[in-house]
Write a protein that holds these residues in place. Sequence first.
Motif, PDB file in Angstrom:
ATOM      1  N   PRO A 218       0.804  -1.234   0.000  1.00 12.92           N
ATOM      2  CA  PRO A 218       0.000   0.000   0.000  1.00 12.92           C
ATOM      3  C   PRO A 218       0.832   1.276   0.000  1.00 12.92           C
ATOM      4  O   PRO A 218       0.438   2.270  -0.608  1.00 12.92           O
ATOM      5  CB  PRO A 218      -0.830  -0.125   1.283  1.00 12.92           C
ATOM      6  CG  PRO A 218      -0.866  -1.583   1.576  1.00 12.92           C
ATOM      7  CD  PRO A 218       0.415  -2.150   1.064  1.00 12.92           C
ATOM      8  N   HIS A 219       1.982   1.258   0.690  1.00 10.24           N
ATOM      9  CA  HIS A 219       2.840   2.440   0.743  1.00 10.24           C
ATOM     10  C   HIS A 219       4.174   2.195   0.038  1.00 10.24           C
ATOM     11  O   HIS A 219       5.151   2.916   0.256  1.00 10.24           O
ATOM     12  CB  HIS A 219       3.083   2.860   2.203  1.00 10.24           C
ATOM     13  CG  HIS A 219       1.831   3.233   2.928  1.00 10.24           C
ATOM     14  ND1 HIS A 219       1.259   2.432   3.890  1.00 10.24           N
ATOM     15  CD2 HIS A 219       1.013   4.309   2.811  1.00 10.24           C
ATOM     16  CE1 HIS A 219       0.154   3.008   4.350  1.00 10.24           C
ATOM     17  NE2 HIS A 219      -0.013   4.140   3.711  1.00 10.24           N
ATOM     18  N   GLY A 220       4.218   1.173  -0.803  1.00  6.71           N
ATOM     19  CA  GLY A 220       5.464   0.822  -1.476  1.00  6.71           C
ATOM     20  C   GLY A 220       5.880   1.859  -2.500  1.00  6.71           C
ATOM     21  O   GLY A 220       5.054   2.577  -3.064  1.00  6.71           O
ATOM     22  N   THR A 221       7.171   1.938  -2.734  1.00  6.05           N
ATOM     23  CA  THR A 221       7.697   2.830  -3.771  1.00  6.05           C
ATOM     24  C   THR A 221       8.344   2.032  -4.898  1.00  6.05           C
ATOM     25  O   THR A 221       8.108   2.297  -6.066  1.00  6.05           O
ATOM     26  CB  THR A 221       8.739   3.807  -3.195  1.00  6.05           C
ATOM     27  OG1 THR A 221       9.833   3.070  -2.641  1.00  6.05           O
ATOM     28  CG2 THR A 221       8.116   4.692  -2.126  1.00  6.05           C
ATOM     29  N   SER A 222       9.166   1.029  -4.565  1.00  4.75           N
ATOM     30  CA  SER A 222       9.938   0.324  -5.590  1.00  4.75           C
ATOM     31  C   SER A 222      10.115  -1.141  -5.199  1.00  4.75           C
ATOM     32  O   SER A 222      11.119  -1.506  -4.578  1.00  4.75           O
ATOM     33  CB  SER A 222      11.309   0.994  -5.781  1.00  4.75           C
ATOM     34  OG  SER A 222      12.066   0.295  -6.741  1.00  4.75           O
ATOM     35  N   LEU A 223       9.150  -1.977  -5.596  1.00  5.20           N
ATOM     36  CA  LEU A 223       9.318  -3.416  -5.347  1.00  5.20           C
ATOM     37  C   LEU A 223      10.578  -3.924  -6.041  1.00  5.20           C
ATOM     38  O   LEU A 223      11.204  -4.876  -5.586  1.00  5.20           O
ATOM     39  CB  LEU A 223       8.094  -4.183  -5.848  1.00  5.20           C
ATOM     40  CG  LEU A 223       6.754  -3.845  -5.196  1.00  5.20           C
ATOM     41  CD1 LEU A 223       5.659  -4.762  -5.723  1.00  5.20           C
ATOM     42  CD2 LEU A 223       6.836  -3.935  -3.669  1.00  5.20           C
ATOM     43  N   ARG A 224      10.947  -3.278  -7.144  1.00  4.14           N
ATOM     44  CA  ARG A 224      12.168  -3.664  -7.875  1.00  4.14           C
ATOM     45  C   ARG A 224      13.394  -3.605  -6.982  1.00  4.14           C
ATOM     46  O   ARG A 224      14.309  -4.422  -7.108  1.00  4.14           O
ATOM     47  CB  ARG A 224      12.341  -2.723  -9.067  1.00  4.14           C
ATOM     48  CG  ARG A 224      13.683  -2.821  -9.764  1.00  4.14           C
ATOM     49  CD  ARG A 224      13.718  -1.934 -11.001  1.00  4.14           C
ATOM     50  NE  ARG A 224      15.056  -1.846 -11.542  1.00  4.14           N
ATOM     51  CZ  ARG A 224      15.938  -0.898 -11.253  1.00  4.14           C
ATOM     52  NH1 ARG A 224      15.609   0.087 -10.420  1.00  4.14           N
ATOM     53  NH2 ARG A 224      17.137  -0.893 -11.795  1.00  4.14           N
ATOM     54  N   MET A 225      13.455  -2.628  -6.071  1.00  2.00           N
ATOM     55  CA  MET A 225      14.621  -2.468  -5.210  1.00  2.00           C
ATOM     56  C   MET A 225      14.402  -3.052  -3.820  1.00  2.00           C
ATOM     57  O   MET A 225      15.211  -2.845  -2.931  1.00  2.00           O
ATOM     58  CB  MET A 225      14.972  -0.984  -5.097  1.00  2.00           C
ATOM     59  CG  MET A 225      15.406  -0.348  -6.408  1.00  2.00           C
ATOM     60  SD  MET A 225      16.813  -1.169  -7.190  1.00  2.00           S
ATOM     61  CE  MET A 225      18.065  -0.988  -5.930  1.00  2.00           C
ATOM     62  N   GLY A 226      13.315  -3.796  -3.640  1.00  2.00           N
ATOM     63  CA  GLY A 226      13.019  -4.409  -2.349  1.00  2.00           C
ATOM     64  C   GLY A 226      13.406  -5.872  -2.307  1.00  2.00           C
ATOM     65  O   GLY A 226      14.186  -6.365  -3.124  1.00  2.00           O
ATOM     66  N   ARG A 227      12.815  -6.585  -1.373  1.00  2.00           N
ATOM     67  CA  ARG A 227      13.200  -7.981  -1.144  1.00  2.00           C
ATOM     68  C   ARG A 227      12.845  -8.897  -2.305  1.00  2.00           C
ATOM     69  O   ARG A 227      13.440  -9.966  -2.460  1.00  2.00           O
ATOM     70  CB  ARG A 227      12.541  -8.488   0.144  1.00  2.00           C
ATOM     71  CG  ARG A 227      13.030  -7.746   1.384  1.00  2.00           C
ATOM     72  CD  ARG A 227      12.454  -8.337   2.672  1.00  2.00           C
ATOM     73  NE  ARG A 227      12.791  -7.511   3.817  1.00  2.00           N
ATOM     74  CZ  ARG A 227      13.965  -7.534   4.444  1.00  2.00           C
ATOM     75  NH1 ARG A 227      14.910  -8.345   4.031  1.00  2.00           N
ATOM     76  NH2 ARG A 227      14.182  -6.745   5.481  1.00  2.00           N
ATOM     77  N   LEU A 228      11.870  -8.497  -3.130  1.00  2.00           N
ATOM     78  CA  LEU A 228      11.490  -9.324  -4.275  1.00  2.00           C
ATOM     79  C   LEU A 228      12.297  -8.987  -5.521  1.00  2.00           C
ATOM     80  O   LEU A 228      12.193  -9.669  -6.532  1.00  2.00           O
ATOM     81  CB  LEU A 228      10.002  -9.139  -4.590  1.00  2.00           C
ATOM     82  CG  LEU A 228       9.030  -9.900  -3.715  1.00  2.00           C
ATOM     83  CD1 LEU A 228       7.608  -9.517  -4.059  1.00  2.00           C
ATOM     84  CD2 LEU A 228       9.222 -11.403  -3.865  1.00  2.00           C
ATOM     85  N   GLY A 229      13.075  -7.916  -5.480  1.00  2.00           N
ATOM     86  CA  GLY A 229      13.793  -7.466  -6.653  1.00  2.00           C
ATOM     87  C   GLY A 229      15.172  -8.071  -6.746  1.00  2.00           C
ATOM     88  O   GLY A 229      15.370  -9.259  -6.466  1.00  2.00           O
ATOM     89  N   TYR A 230      16.136  -7.227  -7.120  1.00  2.00           N
ATOM     90  CA  TYR A 230      17.499  -7.711  -7.306  1.00  2.00           C
ATOM     91  C   TYR A 230      18.174  -7.924  -5.961  1.00  2.00           C
ATOM     92  O   TYR A 230      18.998  -7.140  -5.521  1.00  2.00           O
ATOM     93  CB  TYR A 230      18.297  -6.733  -8.174  1.00  2.00           C
ATOM     94  CG  TYR A 230      18.052  -6.963  -9.637  1.00  2.00           C
ATOM     95  CD1 TYR A 230      18.637  -8.040 -10.278  1.00  2.00           C
ATOM     96  CD2 TYR A 230      17.215  -6.141 -10.370  1.00  2.00           C
ATOM     97  CE1 TYR A 230      18.412  -8.285 -11.617  1.00  2.00           C
ATOM     98  CE2 TYR A 230      16.980  -6.368 -11.721  1.00  2.00           C
ATOM     99  CZ  TYR A 230      17.587  -7.445 -12.337  1.00  2.00           C
ATOM    100  OH  TYR A 230      17.355  -7.683 -13.665  1.00  2.00           O
ATOM    101  N   GLN A 231      17.770  -9.010  -5.306  1.00  2.00           N
ATOM    102  CA  GLN A 231      18.320  -9.376  -4.006  1.00  2.00           C
ATOM    103  C   GLN A 231      18.796 -10.822  -4.089  1.00  2.00           C
ATOM    104  O   GLN A 231      18.301 -11.601  -4.896  1.00  2.00           O
ATOM    105  CB  GLN A 231      17.265  -9.239  -2.904  1.00  2.00           C
ATOM    106  CG  GLN A 231      16.604  -7.879  -2.836  1.00  2.00           C
ATOM    107  CD  GLN A 231      17.561  -6.801  -2.371  1.00  2.00           C
ATOM    108  OE1 GLN A 231      18.356  -7.023  -1.472  1.00  2.00           O
ATOM    109  NE2 GLN A 231      17.471  -5.629  -2.985  1.00  2.00           N
ATOM    110  N   SER A 232      19.709 -11.185  -3.243  1.00  2.00           N
ATOM    111  CA  SER A 232      20.237 -12.540  -3.240  1.00  2.00           C
ATOM    112  C   SER A 232      20.848 -12.839  -1.880  1.00  2.00           C
ATOM    113  O   SER A 232      21.626 -12.045  -1.357  1.00  2.00           O
ATOM    114  CB  SER A 232      21.284 -12.670  -4.351  1.00  2.00           C
ATOM    115  OG  SER A 232      22.442 -13.315  -3.943  1.00  2.00           O
ATOM    116  N   ASP A 233      20.463 -13.987  -1.322  1.00  2.00           N
ATOM    117  CA  ASP A 233      21.039 -14.391  -0.027  1.00  2.00           C
ATOM    118  C   ASP A 233      22.552 -14.541  -0.138  1.00  2.00           C
ATOM    119  O   ASP A 233      23.299 -14.206   0.782  1.00  2.00           O
ATOM    120  CB  ASP A 233      20.412 -15.714   0.437  1.00  2.00           C
ATOM    121  CG  ASP A 233      18.957 -15.535   0.854  1.00  2.00           C
ATOM    122  OD1 ASP A 233      18.564 -14.387   1.153  1.00  2.00           O
ATOM    123  OD2 ASP A 233      18.217 -16.534   0.858  1.00  2.00           O
TER     124      ASP A 233
END
Length: 528
Positions: A218-233
């Motif tokens: 609801p208050h998101g700005t950039s899912l691309r730069m969040g945990r679902l985006g370009y992230q890797s353990d």
Amino acid sequence: MPSLPTPSHAALLERLHALAPARLQGIRRGLEKESLRAQPGGSLALTPHPAALGSALTHPHITTDFSESQVELITGVHAGVEACLDELTEVHQFTYRAMQAVGDEMLWVSSMPCGLPTDETIPIGRYGSSNVGRAKSVYRMGLGHRYGRRMQTISGIHYNWSMPGVSSEEYFGLIRNFRRHAFLLLYLFGASPAVCSSFVAGRQHELQQLNERTMYMPHGTSLRMGRLGYQSDAQASLAVSYNSLEGYGASLQEALTRPYPAYKAVGVRGTGGDYNQLATSLLQIENEFYGTIRPKRVIHPGERPLHALRERGVEYVEVRLLDLDPFVPVGITAQTMRFIDVFLLHCLLSDSPPDSPQEITELAHNQHRVAARGREPGLTLERAGTEVPLTAWGQELVAACRPIAAALDATHGGQLYTDALDAADAALVDPSLLSSARVLAAMQSGHGGAFVPFIAEQSQRTRETLLDLPFTAEQQARFEAMTVQSVQAQKDIEAADTMPFDVYLPQYLSPERLEVKHRRTPATAQSA
């Protein structure tokens, strides 16, 4: 009575006043924009990269990113913001005309992907039979094994920036400050608060359901730069320091040469002998390292990027956290570019203390908070162990940028840089002005909260807008000539190859190729 400037702000002003106008006029920028090719209904186009666009391996302005379905459009280096945008627009115009000639595909105008097929049917980029072309495809195969192909279909805009006379040490100071303050760019220019449900199918996530086929924050700005985006353990285990070129290079070299158990299990080759990935190290090559900003240097043919950095120093920085703005035909506005110019100068001219593992952890937390909850009223961020309101910190940064905008306006005439800061201040007060808020509002008002139909409509509108712009016969001929030249250049590379790929690959990946034989002193490792 106005407050006196702080010591750090006073130092910024002193450095700003010491800048010769010629250096401000010498600022250069270029753009790289990724977009998926999509069908009119909003599903991924599975057709090959259009032949009329030339060779994705050698074309100077049109290539592909991860997927054969993911076009990347690249400008040259420009002294002016408008000239840079004009070229990006021109490349779009030719691309749309080439696509129109073979069907009704369009470029997807959101950073988060259109409706996707099963992971294994998303086509990876193909670059021909040369060793370098095969390596590019194998690298993408490895990305698919490591992170899944869906994640790789996320698209964005990269902003390349330089100023004459900046040393590698100064560029790393800029990078440290950029990472500290990147939350402001995520807040202002994030434009991906929602996504098609197909993207998160079978994955753990914190998203909420907006519609039967749409998930969002609801208050998101950039899912691309969040945990679902370009992230890797795996990459989260990399605490890369930006305190010096030497330290940065050492940490990157370790990631490029140290085997990583999970990737070792995948293996370089499958049971049938086909390549799964380039290597079993934590990073296959330098480009795999995800970051909001990178130090860069133009490389010689066949040269490793890390070697180029170590040998000749930082030449420019690449800003990597910008979403595509779906309300803008080419995904970014001149006003956004001017704000980034001011922001980067602030990062360069401000004091930049060394980073620490504690601060690096704080910055990761801040990035995730702003990506998922940036417009949340009262949201706080971590700064040196204390919680501070995002809006107050943002307003503080914009205020500190005012003298820089004034200097750029004085250099170029007008007040466009000051206008860019005014727009940022307005959005810090009223988040409904942000693209992330406007995306959700438009989805809910006209599309029942559905992401894919809204972006499909915007993509179709953008296609028509760009096809309607004047495009001369001379422009068409010039781009057609580039197509022919790029195809011939790929053939020449393939004809010149004499080394078997199985010999080429280990030689290219050799750790010795990352080293520097004659390291230059910091005084000479400056950008032109």
